[in-house]
Design a protein around this motif. Structure first.
Motif, PDB file in Angstrom:
ATOM      1  N   SER A  34       0.845  -1.373   0.068  1.00  0.00           N
ATOM      2  CA  SER A  34       0.075   0.058   0.043  1.00  0.00           C
ATOM      3  C   SER A  34       0.933   1.345   0.194  1.00  0.00           C
ATOM      4  O   SER A  34       0.293   2.343  -0.373  1.00  0.00           O
ATOM      5  CB  SER A  34      -0.903  -0.186   1.246  1.00  0.00           C
ATOM      6  N   ASP A  40       0.917   6.784  -5.917  1.00  0.00           N
ATOM      7  CA  ASP A  40      -0.458   7.694  -5.883  1.00  0.00           C
ATOM      8  C   ASP A  40      -1.493   6.695  -5.699  1.00  0.00           C
ATOM      9  O   ASP A  40      -2.273   6.460  -6.638  1.00  0.00           O
ATOM     10  CB  ASP A  40      -0.623   8.207  -7.460  1.00  0.00           C
ATOM     11  N   LYS A  41      -1.865   6.604  -4.540  1.00  0.00           N
ATOM     12  CA  LYS A  41      -3.070   5.926  -4.023  1.00  0.00           C
ATOM     13  C   LYS A  41      -4.194   6.109  -4.583  1.00  0.00           C
ATOM     14  O   LYS A  41      -5.005   5.112  -5.173  1.00  0.00           O
ATOM     15  CB  LYS A  41      -3.064   5.877  -2.445  1.00  0.00           C
ATOM     16  N   PRO A  42      -4.906   7.257  -4.621  1.00  0.00           N
ATOM     17  CA  PRO A  42      -6.228   7.566  -5.169  1.00  0.00           C
ATOM     18  C   PRO A  42      -6.229   7.072  -6.660  1.00  0.00           C
ATOM     19  O   PRO A  42      -7.362   6.445  -7.162  1.00  0.00           O
ATOM     20  CB  PRO A  42      -6.642   8.701  -5.181  1.00  0.00           C
ATOM     21  N   SER A 121      -5.250   0.707   0.596  1.00  0.00           N
ATOM     22  CA  SER A 121      -3.860   1.904   0.382  1.00  0.00           C
ATOM     23  C   SER A 121      -4.753   3.384   0.774  1.00  0.00           C
ATOM     24  O   SER A 121      -3.979   4.248   1.067  1.00  0.00           O
ATOM     25  CB  SER A 121      -3.482   1.886  -0.765  1.00  0.00           C
ATOM     26  N   VAL A 122      -6.206   3.346   0.992  1.00  0.00           N
ATOM     27  CA  VAL A 122      -6.684   4.562   1.166  1.00  0.00           C
ATOM     28  C   VAL A 122      -7.769   4.384   2.453  1.00  0.00           C
ATOM     29  O   VAL A 122      -8.233   5.441   2.825  1.00  0.00           O
ATOM     30  CB  VAL A 122      -7.567   5.262   0.048  1.00  0.00           C
ATOM     31  N   THR A 123      -7.830   3.470   2.926  1.00  0.00           N
ATOM     32  CA  THR A 123      -8.728   2.988   3.965  1.00  0.00           C
ATOM     33  C   THR A 123      -8.318   1.727   4.746  1.00  0.00           C
ATOM     34  O   THR A 123      -7.829   0.752   4.082  1.00  0.00           O
ATOM     35  CB  THR A 123     -10.181   3.257   3.698  1.00  0.00           C
ATOM     36  N   LYS A 170     -12.569   9.606   3.331  1.00  0.00           N
ATOM     37  CA  LYS A 170     -12.159  10.139   4.867  1.00  0.00           C
ATOM     38  C   LYS A 170     -12.398  11.556   4.682  1.00  0.00           C
ATOM     39  O   LYS A 170     -12.507  12.109   5.930  1.00  0.00           O
ATOM     40  CB  LYS A 170     -10.538  10.112   4.943  1.00  0.00           C
ATOM     41  N   LEU A 174     -10.455  13.622  -1.117  1.00  0.00           N
ATOM     42  CA  LEU A 174     -10.254  12.432  -1.764  1.00  0.00           C
ATOM     43  C   LEU A 174     -11.109  12.049  -2.776  1.00  0.00           C
ATOM     44  O   LEU A 174     -10.853  11.356  -3.624  1.00  0.00           O
ATOM     45  CB  LEU A 174     -10.138  11.228  -0.417  1.00  0.00           C
ATOM     46  N   MET A 178     -10.264  11.269  -6.625  1.00  0.00           N
ATOM     47  CA  MET A 178     -10.557   9.901  -7.208  1.00  0.00           C
ATOM     48  C   MET A 178     -11.481  10.259  -8.453  1.00  0.00           C
ATOM     49  O   MET A 178     -11.215   9.373  -9.498  1.00  0.00           O
ATOM     50  CB  MET A 178     -11.386   8.904  -6.160  1.00  0.00           C
TER      51      MET A 178
END
Length: 195
Positions: A34, A40-42, A121-123, A170, A174, A178
């Motif tokens: 993650s 770039d997670k999103p 990776s985002v939650t 979150k 975000l 996204m």
């Protein structure tokens, strides 16, 4: 004297028993995936989940149907109209790294068994709803001490097929980020997305 035995793949074996590699701490593997795999997670989550949805449509012969993406202030839902995933296969698909149902399918984008885990990776939790062979099953995907787990929440009969991945947001930023990446990924891959 130990004699080396040549093998077909040019690997030399020196005798003795072969031993499998293992994973001592799955939490460390999840953290590496993650943070390192997805800088770039999103963008990565948008790409991975959209591509999985597209693969589900192709596999079901429904490539002409758009993937639904519903974004609110609280969550983002990716909804495909593929065949869904059987209740007993949710754990292997969403909680087994390098486990994939697409490895032998040449017309699929994925196949490495990582993309379904990308929401982590985002939650630290998200929801999966699968509609498969007349049954809707809901699962909570979450981490406990950074170890991925899943829990069956419940089910009921249904008349449609497909899969939803619902990711809590979150913060509103975000969601905006996204949304931007979803539009770019869909445009770049010529995907049909209904939002």
């Amino acid at each position: 004297m130990l004699v080396a035995q040549p093998r077909e793949n040019n690997v030399v074996s020196f005798g003795g028993e072969a031993e499998d590699y293992g994973v001592e701490d799955i939490a460390i593997v999840l953290e590496m995936l993650s943070t390192t795999l997805y800088p770039d997670k999103p963008k990565a989550v948008s790409r991975e989940i959209l591509c999985n949805a597209l693969d589900a449509h192709v596999d079901a012969g429904r490539g002409h149907i758009p993937v639904d993406v519903i974004i609110t202030d609280q969550q983002i839902e990716f909804r495909d109209y593929g065949l869904g995933i059987a209740r007993q296969s949710i754990g292997p698909v969403f909680c087994t790294f390098a486990g994939s149902t697409k490895k032998a399918k040449e017309n699929q984008i994925g196949g490495h068994g990582v993309g379904a885990k990308s929401p982590f990776s985002v939650t630290d939790h998200f929801t999966v709803i699968t509609r498969h062979e007349g049954t809707l099953s809901t699962f909570s995907m979450y981490t406990t001490d950074k170890v991925p787990q899943h829990r069956y929440v419940g089910g009921r009969p249904c008349n449609d097929e497909g899969l939803s991945v619902i990711i809590p947001l979150k913060n509103p930023e975000l969601g905006k980020t996204m949304r931007y990446h979803i539009l770019r990924v869909a445009e770049d891959a010529a995907m049909k997305v209904r939002r």
